[in-house]
Each structure stands twice: as structure tokens, then as C-alpha cells.
Design a protein around this motif. Structure first.
Motif, PDB file in Angstrom:
ATOM      1  N   ARG A 191       0.852  -1.038   0.004  1.00  0.00           N
ATOM      2  CA  ARG A 191       0.095   0.111  -0.058  1.00  0.00           C
ATOM      3  C   ARG A 191       0.965   1.341   0.108  1.00  0.00           C
ATOM      4  NH1 ARG A 191      -5.331   0.151   1.605  1.00  0.00           N
ATOM      5  NH2 ARG A 191      -4.801   2.052   2.890  1.00  0.00           N
ATOM      6  N   VAL A 192       0.722   2.123  -1.029  1.00  0.00           N
ATOM      7  CA  VAL A 192       1.517   3.200  -0.982  1.00  0.00           C
ATOM      8  C   VAL A 192       0.843   4.647  -1.097  1.00  0.00           C
ATOM      9  CG1 VAL A 192       2.959   4.659  -2.655  1.00  0.00           C
ATOM     10  CG2 VAL A 192       2.895   2.338  -2.619  1.00  0.00           C
ATOM     11  N   THR A 193       0.694   5.197  -0.040  1.00  0.00           N
ATOM     12  CA  THR A 193       0.096   6.469   0.519  1.00  0.00           C
ATOM     13  C   THR A 193       0.583   7.709  -0.080  1.00  0.00           C
ATOM     14  OG1 THR A 193      -1.035   5.325   2.342  1.00  0.00           O
ATOM     15  CG2 THR A 193      -1.482   7.589   2.382  1.00  0.00           C
ATOM     16  N   PHE A 194      -0.152   8.694  -0.672  1.00  0.00           N
ATOM     17  CA  PHE A 194       0.720  10.048  -1.350  1.00  0.00           C
ATOM     18  C   PHE A 194       0.155  10.940  -0.329  1.00  0.00           C
ATOM     19  CE2 PHE A 194       0.766   6.845  -4.787  1.00  0.00           C
ATOM     20  CZ  PHE A 194       1.887   7.278  -5.382  1.00  0.00           C
ATOM     21  N   SER A 195       1.015  11.998  -0.237  1.00  0.00           N
ATOM     22  CA  SER A 195       0.762  13.278   0.583  1.00  0.00           C
ATOM     23  C   SER A 195      -0.165  14.048  -0.383  1.00  0.00           C
ATOM     24  CB  SER A 195       1.947  13.760   0.991  1.00  0.00           C
ATOM     25  OG  SER A 195       2.864  14.220   0.002  1.00  0.00           O
ATOM     26  N   LYS A 196      -0.051  14.146  -1.336  1.00  0.00           N
ATOM     27  CA  LYS A 196      -0.915  14.722  -2.348  1.00  0.00           C
ATOM     28  C   LYS A 196      -1.105  14.203  -3.443  1.00  0.00           C
ATOM     29  CE  LYS A 196       2.861  17.855  -3.899  1.00  0.00           C
ATOM     30  NZ  LYS A 196       3.127  19.243  -4.157  1.00  0.00           N
ATOM     31  N   PRO A 197      -2.248  14.322  -4.262  1.00  0.00           N
ATOM     32  CA  PRO A 197      -2.777  13.481  -5.587  1.00  0.00           C
ATOM     33  C   PRO A 197      -1.510  13.553  -6.494  1.00  0.00           C
ATOM     34  CG  PRO A 197      -4.393  14.665  -4.785  1.00  0.00           C
ATOM     35  CD  PRO A 197      -3.532  15.153  -4.102  1.00  0.00           C
TER      36      PRO A 197
END
Length: 831
Positions: A191-197
Motif C-alpha cells: 500500500r502506497v499512500t501519497f501526501s498529495k494526488p
């Protein structure tokens, strides 16, 4: 030569348009269809001309098992880490064969999930933040037996995020937007979560390196330069033989996908100038070649089809072609005559000529075993206009240069002799048929001599202006101060100056109001069309006209900058008042990333990119410079002084810098045509030819030119990859100018905003529209003029399959091989 892909026929239909290739390092190219189908819309017409491959495609059951492919490369890799500044085409070719690529590029240039590594990859969440969930192929393992997993993703993210400056990274776009990486429900989920799109998330983790490479700065910076501790591709890195100039890739016994057809691939370093001889000797199976070598192979094939052997060919068009019967008889008589000294001389010449004929005959017989697979590279050649200072700081002059040039004529001069389609590119950011493509060139306008002259006149460059007395500082052109003696009516003169000052302040206020209006207008024109791009560009430039004109002072007219002995690591100091020129190097923090992209462009045109990148990136010194006589300037015959375009006693002349090496003939020929086109509207050029080694490093990157020709690779992810090429230059804290990779020094805030918006939206169609808007404004700013898509010519043994000019797609290494031979027992080939 082999035939180009035939024009596509049939009815117009909609299909997803493709993106262009992210990296120029692989041998990729594109053939546009020759015709546009009548009745199609503009978008459908672009798709009808989309890129095609010329790589002898064949099903795997038609490809023999085994054999070794000998593949020419420009040089052995200086590093095996594609994320370092001196990575080159060979680095990327090795990485593509031995490392995971989560996404590959298809024949339409679109990123496609690679099932060998990914079962699935998708955006799982958008709120509160973007989350991408990767599900890995359960069979995917590194060569040491360890499963590919989250630990490898985390190590690569930390190395490339930019947070740890101990890593010498050349590119990290997208990785800095990642907030965290976690293990999913099991070891196969990441799972890779981005700080902004981030729209271009599919560009990440390709290639993917093992944690042993990315896990520490030492392993990243130095360890991966010469070896890879683990690989995971259809091939593995077997050996690098620097003495013989070979890299051997062997079939990977742990590979879980379709096995490689070849036993091995040997990447052999062969300079471009030596490839004709290597092919004639039969020591290569696959090689990118120049036009002259392609023509020689074509001639050999024609002779073979006509039933003419090499010896006959040598007499027809080789070394023996000039020997007529009378010359042969005379030569025989002299060789056997009574004058012994003369006879000995002629006999030696006859023996030498016979050897040359025999060598040519043998070479032609060998070359007849090759075919030429030709296409267009996913890269374009452009004319760059340096807008930092001088006449080209004025947008009107840049636009005049662009309007003077016939782009179609230039494209046809390069591509038509090769039998390739010659439509000039309509976009800086995509190629015809690609997802983000739109022909936005009308935001600048087509070739128009009258309009070019009008723009020059509006900018003050008029016939006879070069012989007028220069205007004194602080006075207006044509003011009474020029006509009156300095000692006469001093008070009146002072009054005039005061009035002029007041007038200038009033004008400055009006300019300021216009500038503020430009900012407001730019904020409101997110969906503006190409006409809006023209207006926005004019408004963007209004605020800086005065500053640019102030910088346009007489400078080192007899010098050009090729190096500098300033202390290492320090920015170039501003020139003194006598020079009026300030060479601004990229800030040290950006030097490695700047060098990496510059090397990619340099490799396209001169083949010396790796050397330049290593020179800049490994020192962090910025760009060097030193003064040397401008001795290589080609003489230009000027017209009568009274008719030359000029302003305030200064003639309009632009310094055109071109590389002088043997691999740059095409650029110089195009440069000659451009000189003639500019001359027709009154723009004089001073052509300066410099060595290939110094062309990019000492001239393009340092801004020491007015006009220059060089190429940029296209990209599958323009919102991310093209932004630094067109970013507005900004002053750095150390006094240098941070240009990123924008070597024309022309940019606007609005263009930057559009790139940022495109990279930050997850709506694909919205992102494409924003990219098209950015391209229209790039055209209007007239800092870069795309001229033609670059040709690519590849020589291949006739029985080599699934290799050659791949179009926009990347190679599928496991499918490359040799054609099976037909025997009484069936099709087979003994490699």
C-alpha cells in the motif's frame, strides 16, 4: 532498405490514444502513417498517423531456442544504477532485461501493467488521500531466491524521496509525494499512500531495484555502479568485460515467466563511426546506424537481388568503378613497361587497388545479409532560442525567428530521403497519436515572412538601424538632446530630461498595471484556447521587458565561453561592467538532476552524453566556463550596412552554435537551411561550430548561445517529466540561476501552474487537457521550436526477430531471437 510500415487504411474509429515513451535509453522509434484518412476528425487523424513498429514481429513458436545476439551499444555503462546522473542508454538497456518493470510501454506508448510482476495495481482510495494498492505476482523472486516485496518498495522510496541528501539521485519525481508505504493484508500486497494526488503514479518503481541496492547511500552511490547484488528479469547480468568492451546477459534460470529465447545477449561497445566496418565484418547482429551505412546496406541488398556478387558490385560502384578499359590498359602497360621505377610504382598502386576492391566485395557480400529497419524515434529535434538576454529576450524577436522558419521544409529535408513521413511535430509534450497530443503550433503561427518582418519592426529592428548613432544613456531615441550641443541650453536640456523621467514613470505605471492585469487574466484562463495562449504569453513577457532590455548590453563580441577556472563548487561570478554578460550556472543542489536529462539530450545528437553527465554530476560544481577566441565562427557576408536590420546603431545578429563532430552532420545541414531562412527576413547569424564534447556542457547548459539545435526525448508522463524542461527559471540563493533543464531560459508562471495541476489531478482527461494548454503556451512563448521527429535506422541480421525499431514500445527481451530454419523435419535453427 526494408519497407516502412504501410499506411493504415479502413474507416475512422475511436480508440484510446497512447502516451509517448518515458525514456529514450531503449531502442525505441515510431513510424507515422503516410496518409491521413479523409473525413476523420483531427483527433482521429492523429491516431491514424500513430506510431508503428518495424521490428520483424513473430510469434514465439517461430523463434528458435538458443543462440547469442551481438548488440551494439555506444559505450559500456559507467553505472548500473539508472537513477544516477551518468546513467546512459546502456544502463537502461541492461535494467530493462534484468530488473522488474512494473509497467511497460505498449506500441501506442501507453503504460501497461506487467503481469510478470503485478497481478493488479489500482487506486484503492482517493479520500482523505490517494492510496495505490499493488498486488504482486506470487512467483516473482529476486535471483537470490527472496520474494519481491514491500521492503524493496520502501528502500527505493527512501532513496529517491530527496529527504536524505546522502543519496546521489539524478531524478526523484513522484517519490517525494509519497507519504508512507505499508505491507497490505499479506506479503504480496503493498500500500502506497501519497501526501498529495499524483497522476503519474504508474511511472514509479520502474525499474525496481532490490533493497540491497537502495538500502544505503554507499550501496546506491558506489556499489550499484559496477555490479547488481540481485536481479529479477528474463536475463541476469553475467559479466562486464571492460577490456574487450562487452556486457554479457545470460538467460535467468529462476525466471518464472515465459523463458528467454536467447541463451545470451552480448552488448558490445562500438562507436557509431565504426559500425559500418563492424557490420561488414559480420561481428554484429543488431546495431543502430547512420544514414550512410543504411544506404550501403540498401545497395548491397539491391545488388544481391539483381544477382550481382560483391566483386561485381565493387567494379560497378565500389573502388573499381572509376577504372575504364582504357585506364586498365594503360595501367597494365606501365606496370610491364621498360621504365622500371615507374613500373614498380604502378604495380604497387594496382596491388593496393586490388586489395581495396577485394575488401569492398567481401564487405558487400556480408552486408547483403542485413536489413535496415527504419522508423521515427520518440524524440524530436528543436531550435532553442535563448531568451535570457540579448535580442531574443524580446518575445517579438523570438516569434519573428519562429515565423521565418519553414518547419515542414526542414522536416522533409531530413526525413524524405529516408522514405519516412515528414510531418513536423505539433506539440512539445507528445507525438502524433499519443494521449496528450494536440497540434498547438497555431498558438505561434506558421511560416510567414511578412509577419516576421512586422514583428521585428515592432521590436525596433529596422533597416538602417545599424548605422544610426547609438542613443546616449538617459535620453530617448530622436530626442532634442541628440541635436543640441551639450554646452548649449543646459537648463532646457535638464528640463527635457526631467520631463522624460516623468514620462517614463507614467509609462512604468501603465506597464505595471498591464502586468497586474496579466496576472489576473492568467488566473482566469485555465481553460483558455490557443488564442488565449498568445495573449497570456504577451502579458507574461510585458512585466520583464524593461529588465531584459537593460541586460541587453554590448558584451564580449569576440569571445565565447568554453570553460572557466573559477574555484570548484562556486557559482560563476557576474561579469564586470565591461562585459555586460553574466553566465549563470544551475544551482549545485540541482546539478545532478540537470546533468542526467542533459546527458539524455546530448546522447541523441552527439553520442557523448555519459561523459558530460559524469563530468558535471560527480563534482557538483555546476557548469564550467573559460574565455577563448571565437575563432570557429563561419563568415557571413553582410548586406550593405544601410539595409541591415538594426536598432540604436547595433546590427541584429544572432550567434548560432552547432556541434562539429562526425555524428552531427544532419544538425549542421539543418542549421545551414535555418541560416538562409533567417537571412530572408533580415536576421543575420554568426555560426559557431564547437566540439561535440563542449557543445552541451559549455554552451547549451551554460546559456552561451543565441540559437542552438538539439533533441529532447518524448515521454509517457509529460506532466512530470516535461515540467523541468519548460519550468520558469528562478534565481537561487547563491546568486546563480536555477534553470532546471530549461536551457532556453523562457518560461512563465502559468505554464508551471498548468504542469502542477496536470500532475495533481486523477482525472486522466482533465490531465491531458491541462497538458495541451501548457503546450499552447510553450508555443506562444517561442523559446523552443520543434522541427522534426528524429529518424532511427537499425541494421539487423535478416533472421533476427522481434528486434529493431520498436516504435513507442519497449523491447520484450524474452521474445528476441533468431528465426527457425525450415528443414525436412520442420522449422528449427541451429544458433
Amino acid at each position: 532498405m526494408s519497407q516502412i510500415g504501410a499506411p493504415r487504411g479502413g474507416t475512422c474509429s475511436r480508440s484510446p490514444r497512447s502516451r509517448t515513451l518515458r525514456s529514450v535509453a531503449t531502442l525505441t522509434s515510431a513510424v507515422l502513417a503516410v496518409t491521413v484518412l479523409a473525413g476523420c476528425s483531427s483527433d482521429e487523424a492523429d491516431e491514424a498517423r500513430a506510431a508503428a513498429q518495424d521490428n520483424a514481429p513473430a510469434a514465439r513458436d517461430k523463434v528458435a531456442d538458443g543462440g547469442t545476439l551481438r548488440w551494439a551499444v555506444d559505450a559500456l555503462p559507467t553505472t548500473l544504477n539508472t537513477f544516477q546522473a551518468d546513467a546512459d542508454g546502456t544502463t537502461s538497456r541492461i535494467a530493462g532485461a534484468v530488473l522488474p518493470s512494473l509497467y511497460t510501454i505498449d506500441e501506442r506508448g501507453r503504460p501497461q501493467r506487467n503481469p510478470d510482476y503485478l497481478e493488479s495495481a489500482q487506486i484503492a482510495e482517493t479520500e482523505p488521500k490517494q492510496v495505490v494498492l499493488y498486488k504482486l505476482n506470487q512467483q516473482a523472486v529476486w535471483s537470490d531466491g527472496r520474494e519481491i516485496g514491500a521492503a524493496d518498495f520502501v528502500a527505493q522510496w527512501r532513496a529517491l524521496s530527496g529527504r536524505d541528501t546522502a543519496y546521489w539521485t539524478a531524478r526523484n519525481s513522484g517519490y517525494e509525494r509519497i507519504e508512507k508505504i505499508e505491507r497490505g493484508k499479506n506479503d504480496l500486497e503493498v500500500r502506497v499512500t501519497f501526501s498529495k494526488p499524483y497522476a503519474d503514479w504508474q511511472s514509479l518503481f520502474t525499474p525496481l531495484y532490490p533493497k540491497q541496492v537502495m538500502g544505503s547511500p554507499d550501496a546506491f552511490n558506489d556499489g550499484a555502479r559496477t555490479t547488481l547484488k540481485a536481479t529479477a528479469g528474463p536475463f541476469l547480468l553475467k559479466a562486464i568485460d571492460r577490456k574487450n568492451g562487452d556486457v554479457t546477459l545470460a538467460r535467468n534460470p529462476r525466471w518464472w515467466g515465459q523463458p528467454a529465447k536467447l541463451d545470451s545477449m552480448v552488448l558490445t561497445a562500438v562507436p557509431r563511426a565504426d559500425r559500418a566496418d563492424a557490420l561488414a565484418a559480420g561481428t554484429l547482429d543488431l546495431a543502430e546506424i547512420d544514414r550512410s551505412t543504411a544506404e550501403r546496406i540498401s545497395l548491397a541488398l539491391r545488388d544481391a537481388r539483381a544477382g550481382r556478387n560483391g566483386a561485381q558490385a565493387a567494379l560497378a560502384h565500389g573502388p573499381g568503378a572509376s577504372i575504364t578499359p582504357s585506364k586498365a590498359l594503360k595501367s597494365w602497360a606501365l606496370a610491364h613497361g621498360s621504365d622500371e621505377e615507374k613500373a614498380e610504382e604502378v604495380q604497387a598502386a594496382r596491388e593496393k587497388n586490388q586489395k581495396a576492391i577485394a575488401a569492398y566485395a567481401t564487405a558487400q557480400d556480408t552486408l547483403a545479409k542485413y536489413v535496415v529497419r527504419k522508423s521515427l524515434e520518440p524524440a524530436y529535434t528543436q531550435l532553442s532560442l535563448n531568451g535570457e538576454s540579448g535580442p531574443l529576450a524580446d518575445e517579438r524577436v523570438r516569434r519573428a525567428v519562429a515565423r521565418a522558419i519553414n518547419r515542414r521544409e526542414l522536416a522533409e529535408s531530413v526525413l524524405k530521403p529516408l522514405g519516412l513521413p515528414a510531418d513536423p511535430p505539433g506539440s512539445h509534450l507528445a507525438l502524433a497519436g499519443q494521449a496528450a497530443y494536440a497540434d498547438s503550433s497555431d498558438a505561434l503561427g506558421s511560416q510567414d515572412t511578412a509577419e516576421a518582418r512586422a514583428l521585428l519592426a515592432d521590436a525596433g529592428w529596422v533597416p538602417g538601424g545599424a548605422v544610426r548613432k547609438p542613443v546616449e544613456a538617459g535620453t530617448k531615441a530622436g530626442s532634442e538632446a541628440e541635436k543640441k550641443a551639450a554646452e548649449k541650453k543646459a537648463g532646457e536640456t535638464n528640463g527635457e530630461k526631467a520631463g522624460e523621467t516623468a514620462g517614463e514613470k507614467e509609462k512604468a505605471g501603465e506597464d505595471g498595471a498591464k502586468t497586474e492585469g496579466a496576472k489576473t487574466d492568467g488566473a482566469k484562463t485555465e481553460g483558455a484556447d490557443k488564442e488565449g495562449a498568445k495573449k497570456d504569453a504577451a502579458k507574461d513577457s510585458a512585466a520583464t521587458d524593461a529588465k531584459k532590455q537593460a541586460e541587453d548590453t554590448a558584451s564580449d563580441e569576440g569571445l565565447y565561453i568554453v570553460g572557466d577556472d573559477k574555484p570548484a563548487g562556486r557559482p560563476a561570478a557576474p561579469a564586470g561592467p565591461e562585459s555586460g554578460t553574466e553566465i549563470l550556472a544551475p544551482a549545485a543542489a540541482a546539478a545532478r538532476q540537470s546533468a542526467a536529462l542533459l546527458a539524455r539530450a546530448e546522447a541523441l545528437d552527439t553520442g557523448t552524453g555519459a561523459h558530460a553527465a559524469q563530468t558535471v554530476a560527480r563534482t557538483d560544481k555546476g557548469v564550467a566556463g573559460a574565455y577563448a577566441p571565437r575563432g570557429t565562427a563561419a563568415p557571413v557576408t553582410a548586406p550593405e550596412a544601410g539595409k541591415a536590420l538594426g536598432k540604436d546603431g547595433k546590427a541584429l545578429s544572432l550567434r548560432f552554435v552547432l556541434p562539429s563532430g562526425p555524428g552531427s552532420e544532419a544538425l549542421r545541414a539543418v542549421g545551414d537551411r535555418i541560416v538562409r531562412m533567417l537571412d530572408a527576413v533580415g536576421i543575420r547569424t554568426e555560426v559557431t561550430k564547437v566540439s561535440d564534447d563542449s557543445f552541451f556542457k559549455d554552451h547549451v547548459a551554460s546559456g552561451d548561445y543565441d540559437l542552438a539545435l538539439y533533441s529532447w526525448p518524448a515521454t509517457a508522463f509529460p506532466a512530470t517529466d516535461a515540467r523541468p524542461i519548460f519550468a520558469k527559471p528562478e534565481p537561487a540563493s547563491d546568486g546563480s540561476l536555477l534553470v532546471e533543464q530549461n536551457y532556453s531560459r523562457v518560461g512563465t508562471d502559468r505554464i508551471d501552474q498548468l504542469f502542477d495541476q496536470a500532475a495533481g489531478t486523477l482525472d486522466e482527461e482533465e490531465a491531458r487537457e491541462l497538458v495541451r494548454q501548457a503546450d499552447a503556451r510553450i508555443w506562444a512563448a517561442a523559446g523552443s521550436i520543434p522541427l522534426y521527429q528524429r529518424p532511427q535506422l537499425v541494421a539487423a541480421k535478416a533472421d533476427v526477430l522481434n528486434a529493431g525499431a520498436w516504435g513507442l514500445a519497449g523491447p520484450r527481451y524474452q521474445d528476441i531471437g533468431f528465426k527457425k530454419k525450415e528443414t525436412s523435419k520442420g522449422a528449427e535453427r541451429t544458433p
